[in-house]
Motif scaffolding. Sequence first.
Motif, PDB file in Angstrom:
ATOM      1  N   THR A 152     -45.650   0.688 -13.124  1.00 45.73           N
ATOM      2  CA  THR A 152     -45.073   1.096 -14.396  1.00 45.73           C
ATOM      3  C   THR A 152     -45.458   2.549 -14.678  1.00 45.73           C
ATOM      4  O   THR A 152     -46.218   3.157 -13.931  1.00 45.73           O
ATOM      5  N   ARG A 205     -40.903 -11.766 -11.149  1.00 46.53           N
ATOM      6  CA  ARG A 205     -41.946 -12.299 -12.025  1.00 46.53           C
ATOM      7  C   ARG A 205     -41.853 -13.828 -12.108  1.00 46.53           C
ATOM      8  O   ARG A 205     -42.870 -14.524 -12.060  1.00 46.53           O
ATOM      9  N   GLU A 251     -48.069  -3.904 -13.669  1.00 48.57           N
ATOM     10  CA  GLU A 251     -48.122  -5.283 -14.156  1.00 48.57           C
ATOM     11  C   GLU A 251     -48.377  -6.190 -12.970  1.00 48.57           C
ATOM     12  O   GLU A 251     -47.707  -6.075 -11.928  1.00 48.57           O
TER      13      GLU A 251
END
Length: 262
Positions: free
Chosen positions: A240, A16, A245
């Motif tokens: 997820t 991320r 995401e």
Amino acid sequence: MRNVTLKTVKEVAGIRAASQLAADTLCKVGEMLRAGITTEDINRFVHEDTVRRGAIPAPLNYHGFPKSVCTSVNDVVCHGIPGPYVLKNGDIINVDVTTIFEGFFGDTSATFFIGDVSDEARHVTEVSRKSLDLAIGVVKEGARLGDIGAAIQEYAEGQGCSVVRQFVGHGIGRTFHEEPQVPHYGKRGTGLRLKAGMVFTIEPMINLGTYGVRVLADKWTAVTEDGKLSAQFEHTIVVTKTGCEVLTKRPRPLVGSEVFAG
């Protein structure tokens, strides 16, 4: 699941962080694009912006790729090498940014309009953008890879475009390209079943004409066989339990690209 690794919470956090750096760099590219600059100007900016953050531009020297970013103009499908080409009014350009930060990779791209583009150029670009949105919408634990490809193919072909088959999305993490491969065409209910913790890119390459592609003598630049326009958007995502995401979600709307923020 052979060779497909499920990422830990800590690993996802690392991906991320790299992905957010790549996304911010891509936004800044959109702000600088205009007729009159060269694709080498883009390369220089991406390289300097990436290094300034304490990160590494992943494309540079990857299997011999000579630059820090891919710049694919008009009929170039992907892997365009930055150089002396001067952007002109009416061009479309895909800029593909991949950043390595603290050992993790983040990969994202978008297609931008240079000045006033044709209706055809706008159409293929918007079909690519929407195809990615639809594909992301089907990702969740228990779905299959074929669901992703089908969502893209059904929409793109319904809009009179075609989906490139020669290049696919890919797993990503501590390496640039991992399993699984993520085709942008396919049948619903087929292929690998998705599990929470899988991280991969979805990056549909959509052609205005046929899906045929050829690679030029530089062994990198892929162009449409028929010389018609091609567009691409890409995000890095993690599966997820309830969906996914978008790790490369952009901090602000792109300038000169999307009709809708994303």
